[in-house]
Design an enzyme around this catalytic site. Structure first.
Site, PDB file in Angstrom:
ATOM      1  N   LYS A  56      55.049  41.262  28.639  1.00 49.24           N
ATOM      2  CA  LYS A  56      55.811  40.234  29.497  1.00 49.24           C
ATOM      3  C   LYS A  56      56.596  39.181  28.537  1.00 49.24           C
ATOM      4  O   LYS A  56      55.961  38.669  27.852  1.00 49.24           O
ATOM      5  CB  LYS A  56      54.713  39.380  30.371  1.00 49.24           C
ATOM      6  CG  LYS A  56      55.469  38.342  31.117  1.00 49.24           C
ATOM      7  CD  LYS A  56      54.489  37.539  31.908  1.00 49.24           C
ATOM      8  CE  LYS A  56      55.009  36.335  32.521  1.00 49.24           C
ATOM      9  NZ  LYS A  56      53.984  35.634  33.465  1.00 49.24           N
ATOM     10  N   GLU A 101      47.047  38.985  37.595  1.00 47.00           N
ATOM     11  CA  GLU A 101      47.362  40.018  36.590  1.00 47.00           C
ATOM     12  C   GLU A 101      48.645  39.555  35.552  1.00 47.00           C
ATOM     13  O   GLU A 101      49.016  40.515  34.785  1.00 47.00           O
ATOM     14  CB  GLU A 101      47.733  41.316  37.318  1.00 47.00           C
ATOM     15  CG  GLU A 101      46.432  41.593  38.162  1.00 47.00           C
ATOM     16  CD  GLU A 101      46.444  42.854  38.863  1.00 47.00           C
ATOM     17  OE1 GLU A 101      45.148  43.364  38.923  1.00 47.00           O
ATOM     18  OE2 GLU A 101      47.431  43.410  39.141  1.00 47.00           O
ATOM     19  N   ALA A 121      36.793  34.560  34.636  1.00 48.85           N
ATOM     20  CA  ALA A 121      36.651  33.482  34.475  1.00 48.85           C
ATOM     21  C   ALA A 121      35.018  33.642  33.592  1.00 48.85           C
ATOM     22  O   ALA A 121      34.979  33.084  32.569  1.00 48.85           O
ATOM     23  CB  ALA A 121      36.421  32.029  35.286  1.00 48.85           C
TER      24      ALA A 121
HETATM   25  P1  FAD Z   1      36.274  35.277  41.002  1.00 48.30           P
HETATM   26  O1  FAD Z   1      37.137  36.441  40.590  1.00 48.30           O
HETATM   27  O2  FAD Z   1      36.409  35.276  42.506  1.00 48.30           O
HETATM   28  O3  FAD Z   1      34.728  35.617  40.490  1.00 48.30           O
HETATM   29  C1  FAD Z   1      33.649  34.982  41.309  1.00 48.30           C
HETATM   30  C2  FAD Z   1      32.623  35.512  40.631  1.00 48.30           C
HETATM   31  O4  FAD Z   1      31.406  34.829  41.102  1.00 48.30           O
HETATM   32  C3  FAD Z   1      32.351  37.093  41.148  1.00 48.30           C
HETATM   33  O5  FAD Z   1      31.707  37.894  40.341  1.00 48.30           O
HETATM   34  C4  FAD Z   1      31.141  36.971  42.340  1.00 48.30           C
HETATM   35  O6  FAD Z   1      30.359  38.060  42.421  1.00 48.30           O
HETATM   36  C5  FAD Z   1      30.357  35.771  41.433  1.00 48.30           C
HETATM   37  N1  FAD Z   1      29.735  35.062  42.744  1.00 48.30           N
HETATM   38  C6  FAD Z   1      30.054  34.160  43.834  1.00 48.30           C
HETATM   39  N2  FAD Z   1      28.951  33.832  44.368  1.00 48.30           N
HETATM   40  C7  FAD Z   1      27.702  34.256  43.859  1.00 48.30           C
HETATM   41  C8  FAD Z   1      26.515  33.845  43.813  1.00 48.30           C
HETATM   42  N3  FAD Z   1      25.881  33.195  45.001  1.00 48.30           N
HETATM   43  N4  FAD Z   1      25.863  34.482  43.172  1.00 48.30           N
HETATM   44  C9  FAD Z   1      26.180  35.279  41.994  1.00 48.30           C
HETATM   45  N5  FAD Z   1      27.434  35.447  41.886  1.00 48.30           N
HETATM   46  C10 FAD Z   1      28.313  34.934  42.723  1.00 48.30           C
HETATM   47  N6  FAD Z   1      45.704  33.851  37.206  1.00 48.30           N
HETATM   48  C11 FAD Z   1      46.720  34.043  36.245  1.00 48.30           C
HETATM   49  O7  FAD Z   1      46.397  33.898  35.131  1.00 48.30           O
HETATM   50  N7  FAD Z   1      47.821  34.852  36.426  1.00 48.30           N
HETATM   51  C12 FAD Z   1      48.334  35.328  37.818  1.00 48.30           C
HETATM   52  O8  FAD Z   1      49.089  35.968  38.178  1.00 48.30           O
HETATM   53  C13 FAD Z   1      47.186  34.824  38.847  1.00 48.30           C
HETATM   54  N8  FAD Z   1      47.659  35.071  40.138  1.00 48.30           N
HETATM   55  C14 FAD Z   1      46.906  34.796  41.174  1.00 48.30           C
HETATM   56  C15 FAD Z   1      47.270  35.024  42.520  1.00 48.30           C
HETATM   57  C16 FAD Z   1      46.432  34.541  43.530  1.00 48.30           C
HETATM   58  C17 FAD Z   1      46.798  34.688  45.020  1.00 48.30           C
HETATM   59  C18 FAD Z   1      45.281  33.943  43.189  1.00 48.30           C
HETATM   60  C19 FAD Z   1      44.471  33.073  44.541  1.00 48.30           C
HETATM   61  C20 FAD Z   1      44.874  33.383  41.875  1.00 48.30           C
HETATM   62  C21 FAD Z   1      45.723  34.201  40.835  1.00 48.30           C
HETATM   63  N9  FAD Z   1      45.522  33.510  39.582  1.00 48.30           N
HETATM   64  C22 FAD Z   1      46.306  34.071  38.445  1.00 48.30           C
HETATM   65  C23 FAD Z   1      44.097  32.833  39.153  1.00 48.30           C
HETATM   66  C24 FAD Z   1      43.018  33.885  38.665  1.00 48.30           C
HETATM   67  O9  FAD Z   1      42.911  35.014  39.616  1.00 48.30           O
HETATM   68  C25 FAD Z   1      41.646  33.340  38.532  1.00 48.30           C
HETATM   69  O10 FAD Z   1      41.743  32.070  37.718  1.00 48.30           O
HETATM   70  C26 FAD Z   1      40.820  34.277  37.820  1.00 48.30           C
HETATM   71  O11 FAD Z   1      40.713  35.306  38.602  1.00 48.30           O
HETATM   72  C27 FAD Z   1      39.473  33.729  37.753  1.00 48.30           C
HETATM   73  O12 FAD Z   1      38.782  33.987  38.764  1.00 48.30           O
HETATM   74  P2  FAD Z   1      37.148  33.438  39.127  1.00 48.30           P
HETATM   75  O13 FAD Z   1      36.606  34.408  37.949  1.00 48.30           O
HETATM   76  O14 FAD Z   1      37.064  32.091  38.972  1.00 48.30           O
HETATM   77  O15 FAD Z   1      36.662  33.722  40.373  1.00 48.30           O
END
Ligand code: FAD
Length: 505
Positions: A81, A52, A18
């Site tokens: 895919k 993924e 994200a």
């Molecule tokens: P994260 O990857 O958790 O990143 C969070 C970030 O915030 C990290 O860099 C961390 O270091 C940072 N952070 C947290 N706290 C702090 C702090 N206090 N200070 C500084 N930095 C901080 N989506 C798809 O499109 N296709 C899929 O096949 C799919 N499969 C999934 C399967 C599962 C089981 C799950 C749970 C999710 C899946 N998703 C899928 C969703 C997808 O994984 C997420 O939408 C995507 O990875 C985005 O995650 P994110 O960046 O929001 O969070």
């Protein structure tokens, strides 16, 4: 006249998918000489490391960012895919497809589905997805990218990607750094707001910022801190709408395994006793996960299911917990939540990354000045609410049409209350196969038809106007079209070969 209130600095908290997609979309749109974009990622909090499988909008995003597809594929171990193969969802040993792209074409001005329905209700042997170009390629493990100038019977197959989420974050990081995004590796330990309730400053545990300053201020903040929801949840106290009563799965066990000799150009989704299992093939490994409901299955049982079904595991199984639902508002004052901090609907239709991209594109369209008037934020939240609701309904549809009763989880689905909006959609469909027409719905009509037809849910009657078409002629055209697709797909390269050629470019 100039607006001196233009946003000049953004801070993004989080360096997962994200965070880096948000940074890339901002950097692509805003002039780096006028606007500073800083991304902070914590060395203490790992990214979720899944996510993924994608849908075709991922390819649109690469095009939007002007990222060459072949370079991206090489550097992220990506594969292609064409859709999802669902196994054991309706009953045990039953399979069906949700393909990308069109299935058939309109005939006599009526949707192909309606003609197929007449064929089916007259004991015809073709399945709806027998007319999907993507399914023909997928069944034969073949793939190629169509030349847009050349019309072939396979032209209507759309495609998406499977990739390594960590490599994607790295790829986008390099892309963003080149466009002037500043990266700070530090942990945000405190969030300060001003008298209007706008976030003003973040305190960091350590810093590589100029003068080693341990605090950073900005005009606008993007919360990509994942399930921590550091800004939108912990600081601004925007509540999370829990949708577990509609989508009760709440955990996944994930592990990587070795690949077989043929790399399938599709995701596999296999229904299990307390949820479902995914197989996502990359160039160098298979990603596996069992998404389950912890009311019916312990972590140990889930790990056992994964181990019993996956050969040659390469990593220790890892448990991930999640709560299906969405933030009440994902944009509040000068803070936008993107990714897991904004909500998550479970991975069945691979929509997580799409929601990230859609949030950022809507934000760019509605971007205000530093005052962030409620009109802009309200409109954004309305648009995103619709996205979440449409996707939620589409996912629930897969479960609620199941006829499985062989476990407590599937028995629960027989009586579970489904969202009122979905109930209306199903009732409408039951009469003449009409679909609720929502042009903003991510999943187009053929996707809804594919799930209804695949799960054996047919309306009581087809469109009465279908009887004005010449049925024997259409039946003959069905046969021809099926064989043409079958033969055309047989001439396409094997998916493995296609990836190999791409890797050598
Ligand atoms: P994260 O990857 O958790 O990143 C969070 C970030 O915030 C990290 O860099 C961390 O270091 C940072 N952070 C947290 N706290 C702090 C702090 N206090 N200070 C500084 N930095 C901080 N989506 C798809 O499109 N296709 C899929 O096949 C799919 N499969 C999934 C399967 C599962 C089981 C799950 C749970 C999710 C899946 N998703 C899928 C969703 C997808 O994984 C997420 O939408 C995507 O990875 C985005 O995650 P994110 O960046 O929001 O969070």
């Amino acid at each position: 006249m100039q607006n001196s209130n233009a946003i000049q600095s953004f801070v993004i908290v989080g360096g997962g998918t994200a965070g880096w997609i948000s940074a890339a979309i901002l950097a692509r749109n805003l002039p780096s000489q006028n606007v500073q974009i800083t991304l902070i990622e914590s060395p203490n909090v790992p990214t979720i490391g899944v996510g993924e499988a994608t849908i075709p909008s991922m390819v649109d995003l690469l095009r939007y960012l002007k990222i060459p597809l072949d370079d991206f594929i090489q550097k992220t171990n990506a594969t292609f895919k064409l859709g999802i193969e669902f196994t054991n969802w309706l009953t045990l040993d039953h399979k069906y497809w949700h393909p990308f792209g069109h299935v058939g074409n309109h005939i006599d001005g009526k949707p192909f589905y309606q003609h197929w329905l007449k064929h089916h209700l007259n004991d015809g042997s073709f399945q709806f997805c027998d007319f999907s170009p993507a399914v023909h390629l997928a069944r034969q493990n073949r793939f190629f990218i169509q030349n847009t100038q050349q019309k072939t019977p396979l032209n209507d197959a759309a495609f998406a990607l499977h990739f390594d989420a960590t490599l994607v974050a790295e790829y986008l990081k390099q892309y963003c750094l080149k466009l002037g995004v500043k990266r700070v590796e530090s942990h945000v330990c405190d969030v300060i707001s001003d008298e209007r309730g706008f976030i003003s400053t973040l305190h960091l545990t350590h810093s590589n910022l100029k003068g080693a300053s341990k605090q950073i201020s900005a005009d606008f903040f993007i919360d990509c801190s994942g399930q921590n929801a550091l800004l939108i949840g912990k600081k601004l106290r925007i509540a999370y709408q829990n949708w577990q009563h509609f989508l009760p799965v709440d955990k996944a066990v994930v592990a990587q395994s070795k690949l077989g000799p043929n790399i399938p150009p599709y995701t596999k989704s296999i229904a299990e006793k307390s949820g479902w299992r995914w197989q996502i093939p990359l160039q160098n490994r298979m990603g596996n996960g069992y998404v389950f409901c912890s009311d019916f299955c312990s972590d140990e049982q889930a790990i056992e299911v994964l181990q019993n079904n996956v050969d040659n595991l390469l990593s220790e199984p890892r448990i991930i917990k999640f709560t299906t639902g969405k933030r009440e508002k994902s944009w509040y004052k000068n803070c936008l939540a993107v990714g897991l901090s904004a909500g998550f609907l479970e991975p069945l239709e691979s929509t997580g990354i799409y929601l990230i991209m859609k949030a950022m594109l809507n934000f760019i369209e509605l971007m205000p000045d530093k005052t962030c008037p409620a009109h802009n934020t309200d409109e954004f939240n309305r648009l995103m609410d619709n996205e979440f609701i449409n996707i939620r309904d589409f996912i629930v549809l897969h479960y609620c049409l199941s006829k499985r009763t062989d476990s407590a989880f599937w028995q629960m689905w027989q009586t579970l209350t489904i969202p009122a909006e979905l109930k209306q959609k199903i009732q409408l469909f039951e009469n003449f196969g009409r679909l609720y027409h929502n042009p903003q719905d991510l999943f187009a009509q053929d996707s809804w038809y594919a799930i209804y037809a695949g799960m054996g849910k047919n309306p009581n009657q087809y469109d009465p106007f279908i009887d004005f078409s010449n049925f024997p002629v259409i039946e003959k055209a069905f046969k021809q079209s099926y064989h043409l697709l079958l033969q055309s797909a047989a001439h396409a390269p094997m998916h493995n070969e296609f990836l190999q050629v791409n890797a050598e470019k």
